[in-house]
Enzyme design. Structure first.
Site, PDB file in Angstrom:
ATOM      1  N   SER A  26      76.396 -14.704  20.462  1.00  0.00           N
ATOM      2  CA  SER A  26      77.366 -14.967  19.172  1.00  0.00           C
ATOM      3  C   SER A  26      78.614 -15.552  19.284  1.00  0.00           C
ATOM      4  O   SER A  26      79.070 -16.478  18.398  1.00  0.00           O
ATOM      5  CB  SER A  26      77.393 -13.603  18.445  1.00  0.00           C
ATOM      6  OG  SER A  26      76.219 -12.983  18.175  1.00  0.00           O
ATOM      7  N   THR A  72      74.805  -5.388  16.604  1.00  0.00           N
ATOM      8  CA  THR A  72      73.492  -5.556  16.927  1.00  0.00           C
ATOM      9  C   THR A  72      72.967  -4.021  17.526  1.00  0.00           C
ATOM     10  O   THR A  72      73.785  -3.174  17.380  1.00  0.00           O
ATOM     11  CB  THR A  72      73.297  -6.555  17.968  1.00  0.00           C
ATOM     12  OG1 THR A  72      71.967  -6.682  18.379  1.00  0.00           O
ATOM     13  CG2 THR A  72      74.002  -6.129  19.370  1.00  0.00           C
ATOM     14  N   LYS A  76      73.384  -0.622  14.226  1.00  0.00           N
ATOM     15  CA  LYS A  76      73.262  -1.122  12.839  1.00  0.00           C
ATOM     16  C   LYS A  76      73.276   0.016  11.770  1.00  0.00           C
ATOM     17  O   LYS A  76      73.996  -0.189  10.653  1.00  0.00           O
ATOM     18  CB  LYS A  76      72.127  -2.093  12.763  1.00  0.00           C
ATOM     19  CG  LYS A  76      72.124  -3.293  13.460  1.00  0.00           C
ATOM     20  CD  LYS A  76      70.974  -4.153  13.079  1.00  0.00           C
ATOM     21  CE  LYS A  76      71.042  -5.507  13.816  1.00  0.00           C
ATOM     22  NZ  LYS A  76      69.911  -6.386  13.406  1.00  0.00           N
ATOM     23  N   ASN A  97      74.181  -5.591   9.870  1.00  0.00           N
ATOM     24  CA  ASN A  97      74.459  -6.555  11.087  1.00  0.00           C
ATOM     25  C   ASN A  97      75.893  -7.267  10.666  1.00  0.00           C
ATOM     26  O   ASN A  97      76.158  -7.872  11.843  1.00  0.00           O
ATOM     27  CB  ASN A  97      73.462  -7.482  11.461  1.00  0.00           C
ATOM     28  CG  ASN A  97      73.615  -8.817  10.582  1.00  0.00           C
ATOM     29  OD1 ASN A  97      73.860  -8.501   9.351  1.00  0.00           O
ATOM     30  ND2 ASN A  97      72.940  -9.858  10.962  1.00  0.00           N
ATOM     31  N   GLY A 136      54.913  -4.844  11.650  1.00  0.00           N
ATOM     32  CA  GLY A 136      56.132  -3.983  11.899  1.00  0.00           C
ATOM     33  C   GLY A 136      56.533  -3.397  10.592  1.00  0.00           C
ATOM     34  O   GLY A 136      56.567  -3.930   9.703  1.00  0.00           O
ATOM     35  N   GLN A 254      71.244 -16.271  10.613  1.00  0.00           N
ATOM     36  CA  GLN A 254      71.910 -15.205  10.164  1.00  0.00           C
ATOM     37  C   GLN A 254      73.299 -15.280  10.744  1.00  0.00           C
ATOM     38  O   GLN A 254      74.173 -14.672   9.876  1.00  0.00           O
ATOM     39  CB  GLN A 254      71.465 -14.073  10.844  1.00  0.00           C
ATOM     40  CG  GLN A 254      71.146 -13.882  12.619  1.00  0.00           C
ATOM     41  CD  GLN A 254      72.488 -13.288  12.954  1.00  0.00           C
ATOM     42  OE1 GLN A 254      73.187 -12.604  12.283  1.00  0.00           O
ATOM     43  NE2 GLN A 254      72.448 -13.450  13.954  1.00  0.00           N
TER      44      GLN A 254
END
Length: 283
Positions: A26, A72, A76, A97, A136, A254
């Protein structure tokens, strides 16, 4: 966010919280976005502490120049609960996030779904009118479902090792275009796009779905990424799916959405993605 932030002399303070956090890309990503847009930032990696995470957030936002944070795993859910205001997507996912400081308090957002959608569309993996299989039902899938539905799919089938968890996500989505399907029954449907929202590839494993789901050569997307093709991408390609990619573009997408929420400026993710891909490949 309508003010000309790119002309501001202020250096804005940003951070990402997580544990582990050492591997986070990031700071690198957002520094490149800042250089593109002329914004002055500092961006820290901060190891979150389970027992004092909300205190850490409060301390960070006490700084006058603090603009926002990324969050992260495994924080969250705590971030979503701590914020003053939550978006609809955050309410659905029970996870955030991105936190944004505004004059009226801290807003919690989740940009994972928009990051996923932007990368899917960039890779010609269309959603509008298509039938999707989402594998998932954890946080990644919860964070994606709202953004996927916004793109008007024909139907989204959710499969999970635990059928009860798949049904729970169906209930959260609360949309007639979403239903659960058992792993074994996946072969009875034809899918245009298959999205793996599990972390199985990080251990070199693949979801327990029949090989027959790949017979019609659907587009395939794995939300995680590695230096080479993930195990799920490799399997899909070995079964004839030529358009199969990992989630590195979702990571950048994102982040770009978070940057936009903070500053009202849209950075170009392409050079950032190219740089990260080059780094990962070691070239």
């Amino acid at each position: 966010m309508s003010q000309h932030i790119e002309d501001s002399p202020v250096t804005f303070r940003l951070a990402v919280f997580g544990d582990p956090i050492e591997q986070s890309k990031s700071p690198q990503i957002h520094q490149m976005f800042a250089e593109q847009t002329g914004v002055q930032i500092t961006y820290q990696k901060i190891k979150g502490e389970v027992d004092s995470f909300t205190d850490q957030l409060a301390e960070f936002f006490r700084h006058e120049d603090a603009m926002g944070v990324n969050v992260t795993m495994p924080f969250k859910e705590q971030a979503a609960a701590w914020a003053d205001t939550r978006s609809i997507s955050v309410e659905q996912a029970s996870a955030a996030n991105t936190l944004i400081k505004t004059s009226s308090g801290i807003i919690a957002e989740t940009t994972d779904g928009k990051g996923l959608v932007s990368d899917l569309l960039r890779n010609n993996m269309h959603i509008n009118g298509k039938t999707l299989l989402l594998i998932g039902a954890g946080g990644a899938a919860r964070g994606a479902i709202s953004a996927l539905l916004d793109e008007n799919p024909k139907h989204i089938y959710i499969t999970n090792r635990s059928p009860a968890n798949a049904q729970r996500l169906v209930d959260i989505a609360n949309d007639k275009r979403v239903s659960s399907i058992s792993e074994g029954d996946c072969a009875k449907q034809t899918f245009d796009l298959i999205i793996n929202a599990t972390s199985l590839s990080l251990q070199g494993n693949v979801p327990n779905i029949p090989d027959a789901v790949f017979n019609t050569q659907p587009n395939v997307y794995d939300m995680v990424y590695q230096s080479e093709d993930t195990s799920f991408v490799r399997k899909a390609k070995s079964l004839g799916c030529n358009n199969a990619i990992d989630g590195l573009g979702m990571l950048v997408g994102q982040a770009a959405e978070s940057f936009y929420l903070w500053f009202g400026l849209r950075p170009n993710p392409e050079p950032v993605l190219a740089m990260l891909r080059k780094e990962l490949s070691g070239s």
